[in-house]
Design a protein around this motif. Structure first.
Motif, short mmCIF file in Angstrom:
data_model
loop_
_atom_site.label_atom_id
_atom_site.label_comp_id
_atom_site.label_asym_id
_atom_site.label_seq_id
_atom_site.Cartn_x
_atom_site.Cartn_y
_atom_site.Cartn_z
N MET A 25 -39.45 27.95 26.73
CA MET A 25 -40.12 26.78 26.13
C MET A 25 -40.60 27.15 24.72
N GLY A 26 -41.22 26.18 24.06
CA GLY A 26 -41.90 26.43 22.80
C GLY A 26 -41.03 27.06 21.73
N ILE A 27 -41.61 27.97 20.98
CA ILE A 27 -40.94 28.59 19.83
C ILE A 27 -39.70 29.37 20.29
N GLY A 28 -39.79 30.06 21.42
CA GLY A 28 -38.67 30.86 21.93
C GLY A 28 -37.46 30.00 22.25
N THR A 200 -47.07 23.62 20.24
CA THR A 200 -46.38 23.95 21.49
C THR A 200 -47.40 23.79 22.63
N ALA A 201 -46.98 24.15 23.82
CA ALA A 201 -47.89 24.02 24.97
C ALA A 201 -48.85 25.19 25.08
N ILE A 202 -48.85 26.09 24.10
CA ILE A 202 -49.72 27.28 24.22
C ILE A 202 -51.19 26.89 24.36
N PHE A 203 -51.56 25.76 23.75
CA PHE A 203 -52.98 25.37 23.82
C PHE A 203 -53.37 25.00 25.25
N HIS A 208 -57.20 26.07 25.22
CA HIS A 208 -57.69 25.82 23.85
C HIS A 208 -57.55 24.33 23.57
N ASN A 209 -58.69 23.65 23.40
CA ASN A 209 -58.66 22.21 23.15
C ASN A 209 -58.17 21.95 21.71
N ARG A 210 -56.93 21.47 21.60
CA ARG A 210 -56.34 21.39 20.26
C ARG A 210 -57.04 20.36 19.37
N PRO A 216 -54.34 22.01 9.91
CA PRO A 216 -53.13 21.31 10.34
C PRO A 216 -52.34 22.16 11.34
N VAL A 217 -51.74 21.48 12.32
CA VAL A 217 -50.91 22.18 13.31
C VAL A 217 -49.45 21.99 12.90
N CYS A 218 -48.77 23.11 12.75
CA CYS A 218 -47.41 23.11 12.17
C CYS A 218 -46.36 22.79 13.25
N LYS A 219 -45.22 22.28 12.82
CA LYS A 219 -44.12 22.03 13.77
C LYS A 219 -43.39 23.36 14.07
#
Ligand SMILES: NC(=O)c1ccc[n+]([C@@H]2O[C@H](COP(=O)([O-])OP(=O)(O)OC[C@H]3O[C@@H](n4cnc5c(N)ncnc54)[C@H](OP(=O)(O)O)[C@@H]3O)[C@@H](O)[C@H]2O)c1
Length: 273
Positions: A25-28, A200-203, A208-210, A216-219
């Protein structure tokens, strides 16, 4: 004489493999899609076997590449050796190792459950170092290859509310810097990618409450594109956005205490700051 930087898209890499941890998932997973689109064979590693098999099937069909899936829990101390053994058995020569698996835990250090502490330290640091140690000798022998480690801006100072995570990312940055210099003349690139907050879903995974984040949260697409460009230029450190670069460089004029206080403020985890 200095060797040219590693090019993951050179014709002689086409039969070799890019091994990506945290590929479910996510960045990987985005790294997997990007390398597949550009014709690279893949080895995907994470725990979520179904997600990886689905991704593998999709990429085999749409990109005509070979994809191996190795489900593994990277907190298991024997996992790096088993991954190497799997690659040897399948004759998958890995010339690019992307250490992307990672996890975090938001909140006070004293509240982290012991097993979560063990997992964060194991996955973010020890397994990354062991995989690097295990896959490097073949690359050195071939005089070609690369290690890409996904660190974080959090690794440039302690982050209140993300103390253990930021410490593990400092480890990745320091190790990558040393290996970059050690391997400079051997044809092996070593790059640490240092993203800021990325969508990503890491939050959710880390509690961690995003909505509290004050930056700013990057793509993730921006992170992956910058990482690949940085790798091809054999950059030691990659800052995916201008803001990331600014935040790191501004530390040169700030006191250490101010940098740490600001990092905690931006993360927005501790309500008393
Ligand atoms: N998102 C951000 O804001 C941000 C910023 C800077 C750096 N980073 C770094 O970027 C990397 C990727 O994070 P992400 O944002 O894509 O997070 P993510 O969506 O939570 O993905 C984390 C990946 O790590 C894998 N993983 C976690 N624990 C594992 C374990 N015990 N064994 C095997 N695999 C494990 C997960 O796979 P399974 O759960 O399937 O095992 C998943 O594929 C991490 O190193 C993270 O620290 C993220």
């Amino acid at each position: 004489m200095a060797m040219p930087p590693y090019n993951p898209f050179a014709a002689d890499c086409s039969l070799r493999y890019v091994l990506i941890t945290g590929a479910s998932m996510g960045i990987g997973a985005l790294f997997a899609r990007e390398f597949a689109k550009r014709g690279r064979n893949l080895v995907l590693v994470a725990r979520s076997a179904d997600a990886m098999h689905m991704l593998a099937e999709e990429l085999r069909r749409s990109c005509g590449i070979r994809v191996e899936v190795f489900p593994a829990d990277l907190r298991d101390p024997g996992s790096p050796e088993r991954i190497l053994e799997f690659c040897h058995l399948r004759h998958t020569e890995v010339d690019l190792l992307i250490n992307c698996a990672g996890l975090s835990r938001a909140g006070d250090f004293s509240d982290i459950p012991e097993e979560k502490l063990d997992e964060i330290v194991m996955v973010n640091m020890l397994t990354l170092a062991k995989l690097t140690r295990l896959f490097l000798p073949d690359m050195v022998q071939r005089k070609q290859g690369a290690i890409m480690n996904i660190a974080s801006l959090a690794g440039f100072q302690g982050v209140p509310g993300l103390g253990l995570y930021s410490a593990t990312k400092s480890f990745i940055i320091t190790l990558s810097e040393a290996l970059h210099a050690e391997l400079k003349k051997s044809g092996i690139s070593v790059t640490a990618v240092c993203p800021g907050f990325t969508d990503t879903a890491i939050f959710e995974h880390s509690g961690h409450n995003r909505t509290q984040i004050r930056l700013p949260v990057c793509k993730p697409e921006v992170v992956v594109e910058a990482a690949i460009k940085g790798l091809m230029k054999n950059r030691m450190l990659v800052y995916p956005t201008l803001l990331d670069r600014f935040l790191v460089y501004s530390q040169r004029v700030a006191s250490r205490g101010m940098a740490i206080g600001l990092a905690g403020f931006f993360a927005g985890i501790r309500s008393d700051r």
